[in-house]
Design a protein around this motif. Sequence first.
Motif, PDB file in Angstrom:
ATOM      1  N   LEU A  11       0.833  -1.202   0.000  1.00  0.00           N
ATOM      2  CA  LEU A  11       0.000   0.000   0.000  1.00  0.00           C
ATOM      3  C   LEU A  11       0.866   1.250   0.000  1.00  0.00           C
ATOM      4  O   LEU A  11       0.574   2.222  -0.713  1.00  0.00           O
ATOM      5  CB  LEU A  11      -0.922  -0.009   1.218  1.00  0.00           C
ATOM      6  CG  LEU A  11      -1.882   1.178   1.363  1.00  0.00           C
ATOM      7  CD1 LEU A  11      -2.794   1.276   0.131  1.00  0.00           C
ATOM      8  CD2 LEU A  11      -2.717   1.050   2.628  1.00  0.00           C
ATOM      9  N   GLY A  12       1.938   1.234   0.790  1.00  0.00           N
ATOM     10  CA  GLY A  12       2.843   2.383   0.816  1.00  0.00           C
ATOM     11  C   GLY A  12       3.500   2.615  -0.538  1.00  0.00           C
ATOM     12  O   GLY A  12       3.633   3.760  -0.991  1.00  0.00           O
ATOM     13  N   LEU A  13       3.902   1.522  -1.197  1.00  0.00           N
ATOM     14  CA  LEU A  13       4.526   1.634  -2.515  1.00  0.00           C
ATOM     15  C   LEU A  13       3.538   2.194  -3.529  1.00  0.00           C
ATOM     16  O   LEU A  13       3.881   3.084  -4.328  1.00  0.00           O
ATOM     17  CB  LEU A  13       5.037   0.264  -2.963  1.00  0.00           C
ATOM     18  CG  LEU A  13       5.723   0.210  -4.341  1.00  0.00           C
ATOM     19  CD1 LEU A  13       6.950   1.097  -4.364  1.00  0.00           C
ATOM     20  CD2 LEU A  13       6.093  -1.235  -4.686  1.00  0.00           C
ATOM     21  N   LEU A  14       2.308   1.690  -3.509  1.00  0.00           N
ATOM     22  CA  LEU A  14       1.287   2.192  -4.428  1.00  0.00           C
ATOM     23  C   LEU A  14       0.994   3.672  -4.189  1.00  0.00           C
ATOM     24  O   LEU A  14       0.757   4.429  -5.136  1.00  0.00           O
ATOM     25  CB  LEU A  14      -0.001   1.374  -4.267  1.00  0.00           C
ATOM     26  CG  LEU A  14       0.029  -0.057  -4.797  1.00  0.00           C
ATOM     27  CD1 LEU A  14      -1.240  -0.800  -4.401  1.00  0.00           C
ATOM     28  CD2 LEU A  14       0.190  -0.070  -6.314  1.00  0.00           C
ATOM     29  N   THR A  15       1.036   4.082  -2.942  1.00  0.00           N
ATOM     30  CA  THR A  15       0.783   5.484  -2.608  1.00  0.00           C
ATOM     31  C   THR A  15       1.883   6.388  -3.148  1.00  0.00           C
ATOM     32  O   THR A  15       1.623   7.530  -3.553  1.00  0.00           O
ATOM     33  CB  THR A  15       0.667   5.648  -1.076  1.00  0.00           C
ATOM     34  OG1 THR A  15      -0.366   4.788  -0.590  1.00  0.00           O
ATOM     35  CG2 THR A  15       0.335   7.086  -0.707  1.00  0.00           C
ATOM     36  N   LEU A  16       3.115   5.874  -3.185  1.00  0.00           N
ATOM     37  CA  LEU A  16       4.258   6.699  -3.587  1.00  0.00           C
ATOM     38  C   LEU A  16       4.496   6.721  -5.100  1.00  0.00           C
ATOM     39  O   LEU A  16       5.274   7.558  -5.587  1.00  0.00           O
ATOM     40  CB  LEU A  16       5.523   6.193  -2.894  1.00  0.00           C
ATOM     41  CG  LEU A  16       5.590   6.399  -1.369  1.00  0.00           C
ATOM     42  CD1 LEU A  16       6.812   5.707  -0.810  1.00  0.00           C
ATOM     43  CD2 LEU A  16       5.611   7.882  -1.035  1.00  0.00           C
ATOM     44  N   LEU A  17       3.858   5.822  -5.831  1.00  0.00           N
ATOM     45  CA  LEU A  17       4.165   5.693  -7.259  1.00  0.00           C
ATOM     46  C   LEU A  17       4.030   6.998  -8.049  1.00  0.00           C
ATOM     47  O   LEU A  17       4.933   7.342  -8.822  1.00  0.00           O
ATOM     48  CB  LEU A  17       3.290   4.595  -7.886  1.00  0.00           C
ATOM     49  CG  LEU A  17       3.712   3.149  -7.605  1.00  0.00           C
ATOM     50  CD1 LEU A  17       2.778   2.179  -8.298  1.00  0.00           C
ATOM     51  CD2 LEU A  17       5.151   2.907  -8.046  1.00  0.00           C
ATOM     52  N   PRO A  18       2.928   7.757  -7.926  1.00  0.00           N
ATOM     53  CA  PRO A  18       2.848   9.002  -8.692  1.00  0.00           C
ATOM     54  C   PRO A  18       3.971   9.978  -8.361  1.00  0.00           C
ATOM     55  O   PRO A  18       4.501  10.657  -9.245  1.00  0.00           O
ATOM     56  CB  PRO A  18       1.473   9.577  -8.299  1.00  0.00           C
ATOM     57  CG  PRO A  18       0.687   8.389  -7.875  1.00  0.00           C
ATOM     58  CD  PRO A  18       1.667   7.495  -7.196  1.00  0.00           C
ATOM     59  N   ALA A  19       4.349  10.042  -7.082  1.00  0.00           N
ATOM     60  CA  ALA A  19       5.428  10.951  -6.669  1.00  0.00           C
ATOM     61  C   ALA A  19       6.784  10.480  -7.187  1.00  0.00           C
ATOM     62  O   ALA A  19       7.726  11.276  -7.279  1.00  0.00           O
ATOM     63  CB  ALA A  19       5.457  11.058  -5.148  1.00  0.00           C
ATOM     64  N   MET A  20       6.893   9.188  -7.532  1.00  0.00           N
ATOM     65  CA  MET A  20       8.157   8.641  -8.036  1.00  0.00           C
ATOM     66  C   MET A  20       8.319   8.859  -9.531  1.00  0.00           C
ATOM     67  O   MET A  20       9.289   8.391 -10.124  1.00  0.00           O
ATOM     68  CB  MET A  20       8.221   7.145  -7.714  1.00  0.00           C
ATOM     69  CG  MET A  20       8.300   6.846  -6.221  1.00  0.00           C
ATOM     70  SD  MET A  20       8.017   5.095  -5.825  1.00  0.00           S
ATOM     71  CE  MET A  20       9.345   4.288  -6.706  1.00  0.00           C
ATOM     72  N   GLY A  21       7.338   9.534 -10.133  1.00  0.00           N
ATOM     73  CA  GLY A  21       7.445   9.856 -11.553  1.00  0.00           C
ATOM     74  C   GLY A  21       6.990   8.755 -12.486  1.00  0.00           C
ATOM     75  O   GLY A  21       7.363   8.759 -13.669  1.00  0.00           O
ATOM     76  N   VAL A  22       6.191   7.828 -11.995  1.00  0.00           N
ATOM     77  CA  VAL A  22       5.666   6.765 -12.857  1.00  0.00           C
ATOM     78  C   VAL A  22       4.769   7.383 -13.935  1.00  0.00           C
ATOM     79  O   VAL A  22       3.962   8.272 -13.647  1.00  0.00           O
ATOM     80  CB  VAL A  22       4.882   5.740 -12.024  1.00  0.00           C
ATOM     81  CG1 VAL A  22       4.203   4.715 -12.920  1.00  0.00           C
ATOM     82  CG2 VAL A  22       5.806   5.051 -11.040  1.00  0.00           C
ATOM     83  N   GLY A  23       4.895   6.921 -15.157  1.00  0.00           N
ATOM     84  CA  GLY A  23       4.192   7.515 -16.287  1.00  0.00           C
ATOM     85  C   GLY A  23       2.686   7.306 -16.256  1.00  0.00           C
ATOM     86  O   GLY A  23       2.170   6.422 -15.557  1.00  0.00           O
ATOM     87  N   GLY A  24       1.997   8.118 -17.043  1.00  0.00           N
ATOM     88  CA  GLY A  24       0.543   8.053 -17.103  1.00  0.00           C
ATOM     89  C   GLY A  24       0.018   6.728 -17.607  1.00  0.00           C
ATOM     90  O   GLY A  24      -1.050   6.267 -17.181  1.00  0.00           O
ATOM     91  N   TYR A  25       0.758   6.068 -18.512  1.00  0.00           N
ATOM     92  CA  TYR A  25       0.321   4.776 -19.052  1.00  0.00           C
ATOM     93  C   TYR A  25       0.230   3.734 -17.938  1.00  0.00           C
ATOM     94  O   TYR A  25      -0.769   3.015 -17.812  1.00  0.00           O
ATOM     95  CB  TYR A  25       1.291   4.320 -20.131  1.00  0.00           C
ATOM     96  CG  TYR A  25       1.024   2.924 -20.657  1.00  0.00           C
ATOM     97  CD1 TYR A  25      -0.075   2.675 -21.479  1.00  0.00           C
ATOM     98  CD2 TYR A  25       1.855   1.860 -20.323  1.00  0.00           C
ATOM     99  CE1 TYR A  25      -0.328   1.398 -21.964  1.00  0.00           C
ATOM    100  CE2 TYR A  25       1.617   0.584 -20.807  1.00  0.00           C
ATOM    101  CZ  TYR A  25       0.521   0.359 -21.618  1.00  0.00           C
ATOM    102  OH  TYR A  25       0.269  -0.907 -22.085  1.00  0.00           O
ATOM    103  N   VAL A  26       1.262   3.670 -17.102  1.00  0.00           N
ATOM    104  CA  VAL A  26       1.275   2.713 -16.002  1.00  0.00           C
ATOM    105  C   VAL A  26       0.191   3.062 -14.989  1.00  0.00           C
ATOM    106  O   VAL A  26      -0.506   2.173 -14.474  1.00  0.00           O
ATOM    107  CB  VAL A  26       2.657   2.684 -15.318  1.00  0.00           C
ATOM    108  CG1 VAL A  26       2.637   1.786 -14.087  1.00  0.00           C
ATOM    109  CG2 VAL A  26       3.716   2.202 -16.301  1.00  0.00           C
TER     110      VAL A  26
END
Length: 302
Positions: A11-26
């Motif tokens: 859950l913590g990893l999923l919460t941080l994904l947008p802040a980590m710069g993961v692209g819009g496609y993912v």
Amino acid sequence: MRRSPVLLFALGLLTLLPAMGVGGYVLNILVMIFIFAILAVSLDLVMGWAGQFSFAHAAFFGIGAYTTAILQRDFGTGFGVNLPVGMVLAGLCGLLLGLPALRLRGHFLAIVTIAFQTIVYLALTQWKGLTGGQFGIEVQPVPGFASIGRFYYLALGLSVASIAIGWCLTHSRLGMAWQAVRDDEVLARAIGLNTTASKLTAFVIASALAGAAGVLVAHHIRGVTPDDFTVLTSATIVAMVVVGGRGTIWGPLLGAAVLTALPEVLGFAADYKLMIFGLLMVLMVIVMPQGVFGAWVGRTKK
């Protein structure tokens, strides 16, 4: 309890994904995983815990989606109104279907739910004045959540809430009643359980949660069309439950993740994607009939 650290880490990893710069496609794929996780976990309440087969889950999914589209188009309502209304209407439709249908068993129940799914699909295509027919209805994004990064958090939050609801229900007295009905309905009735009421409760709750997923998907793809809510969609949700592992909560969640992401992974073989997808599903069911999560739990107990 042993899974708590793993779940909190995920859950913590999923919460941080947008802040980590993961692209819009993912992020778009993950949003669809969250939506189908709600659908798979909710259907598992009916299939895995109460032991009843339903091939109408996409109908309730569509009812929620079209509710938000029609309300927004005709009355200008927002997400805060559309979500509870979509859930209530989907739940009421689940109640109306469940009252006569859940007195049936096995393939008779499956046939009735397929018939209901077909009726809903035909209504969406033919009631053009209300639903727009095959052209569907355009849906505006949720104010404040127009970007995929922000909508990602909305979908994640509702998915986590739905999973928490499913976990709490299945670990309650109601969940014990569902398991009794699933394991031996005749014995459950003999000891005084109202088996019809137990099954109906599972059906209504699952339908309402499917309606919530429909509201989410309408705003995510910014429109609704009947072809998004066919019996094939219902079969896909059933496959997520079966492949992941029925009656486990976490199994359908895993099935939703795998079967939503797999078509994207197989994108390199576009011409053969459905064939490969089908073969993999058949192999998984043959090799692991109790589902991926069920097989993993079985090995850890040895």
